[in-house]
Write a protein that holds these residues in place. Structure first.
Motif, short mmCIF file in Angstrom:
data_model
loop_
_atom_site.label_atom_id
_atom_site.label_comp_id
_atom_site.label_asym_id
_atom_site.label_seq_id
_atom_site.Cartn_x
_atom_site.Cartn_y
_atom_site.Cartn_z
N ILE A 81 0.88 -1.16 0.00
CA ILE A 81 0.00 0.00 0.00
C ILE A 81 0.91 1.22 0.00
O ILE A 81 1.83 1.33 0.81
N GLN B 258 -2.31 5.83 -2.99
CA GLN B 258 -2.68 4.75 -3.90
C GLN B 258 -3.49 3.68 -3.16
O GLN B 258 -3.42 3.55 -1.93
N SER B 259 -4.26 2.90 -3.92
CA SER B 259 -5.01 1.78 -3.34
C SER B 259 -4.09 0.58 -3.14
O SER B 259 -3.07 0.44 -3.84
N TYR C 135 -11.75 -3.07 5.18
CA TYR C 135 -11.97 -2.93 3.75
C TYR C 135 -11.83 -4.29 3.07
O TYR C 135 -10.73 -4.87 3.07
N ILE D 28 -9.12 -2.90 -4.18
CA ILE D 28 -10.37 -2.24 -3.83
C ILE D 28 -11.22 -2.05 -5.08
O ILE D 28 -10.74 -1.54 -6.10
N PRO E 94 -13.67 3.91 -0.59
CA PRO E 94 -12.35 3.65 -1.16
C PRO E 94 -11.25 3.75 -0.10
O PRO E 94 -11.43 4.42 0.93
N PHE F 61 -7.18 4.65 0.32
CA PHE F 61 -5.93 5.15 -0.24
C PHE F 61 -4.92 5.30 0.89
O PHE F 61 -5.28 5.71 2.00
#
Length: 293
Positions: free
Chosen positions: A38, A42-43, A82, A102, A109, A111
């Motif tokens: 991660i 960014q995802s 998540y 994701i 979302p 990030f």
């Protein structure tokens, strides 16, 4: 001539005692291999596969069959959980790249954020695997990039990339770097991770070697160099100690393959329950330099 008879007889005796030795290697059950990261802004991306036997024949079809499908994958940030969805990206040759991420349709979302901790959980094959990572603050930064002609080289098209970096006071600032040329992918350098044991709290100049695809051996003549006309982007990532230890030991192991005189090493991953690989967090800075032709 008679003095040689005993030696000839002895040699014949040893020859007659030769015996074929068959080695029977143990079959190992496949282990889960985790490649998860991660990055700031960014995802997350999680790739799951099964390990192969040491003597396995490795080709594209074999690797394509190692992916782990239908796993339950979640990342927890603070109190929020998540769920990740499995995606498939078609590759040349009819193969696919599978990863968990994701979903774009999710209402929540995820990030990466500076200074945050993330917990990964994977459920597959009746087992549960856990790992944790942090995205540090973006404390250690590149101040500037420049280039100069490659020293002691008759090829005037080759250049070296230089960077001025400031390390904040206090030990424990770890980094990993990557480079890319134009629209190509980012690749890490041969030695891509560094600590601040000898450069704590100072500004210093350092040569940035060109990263390369570890599946392709660079030639000695090209290793580390860029060329005139290149547009270079450097990804300079602050990482935590666990991420540093994983890549430090992985690169040592990679460079030791095939060397009978190298010291045995163990790759230090952070996946629980016997899993292999790592879950890494990156606080990234991007800088670009255009080298004139």
């Amino acid at each position: 001539m008679k003095t040689w008879i005993p030696f000839l007889c002895l040699a014949a005796l040893f020859a007659s005692c030769e015996k074929d030795v068959e080695l029977h290697t143990d079959k190992q059950e496949p282990k889960l291999v985790v490649e998860a990261q991660i990055e700031s802004t960014q995802s997350p991306v999680v790739v799951l596969s099964n390990s192969l036997d040491y003597f396995s024949t490795v080709d594209a079809a074999t690797l394509n069959n190692t992916y782990v499908h239908n796993a339950k994958v979640t990342i927890t940030a603070g109190t929020k959980v998540y769920p990740l969805t499995e995606f498939a990206v078609q590759l040349p040759g009819g193969f696919y790249f599978y990863y968990y991420g994701i979903s774009v349709t999710t209402s929540t979302p995820l990030f990466g954020e500076y200074g945050k901790k993330y917990d990964l959980q994977i459920e597959t094959g009746g087992k549960v695997y856990n790992a944790s990572t942090t995205i540090p603050l973006l404390a250690k930064k590149i101040d500037s990039l420049w280039w100069k002609p490659a020293p002691n080289n008759s090829d005037t098209s080759k250049v070296v990339l230089m960077a001025r970096v400031t390390d904040p006071p206090g030990y424990g600032n770890y980094i990993r770097y990557y480079t890319k040329v134009g629209q190509q992918d980012f690749f890490p350098g041969r030695n891509s991770v560094y600590d601040d044991q000898i450069i704590d709290g100072v500004t210093y100049d350092i040569q940035v070697d060109k990263g390369y695809n570890k599946n392709e051996k660079p030639t000695r003549e090209e290793a580390g160099y860029f060329k005139r006309g290149d547009t270079i982007t450097v990804r300079h990532s602050n990482i935590d100690k666990a991420t540093y230890d994983f890549w430090r030991t992985w690169e040592f192991s990679y460079q030791s393959v095939g060397n009978p005189f190298s010291t045995p090493g163990k790759v230090l991953g952070n996946i629980s329950n016997g899993g292999l690989g790592s879950f890494c967090g990156y606080a990234s800075q991007y800088k670009t330099l255009i080298i004139p032709k």
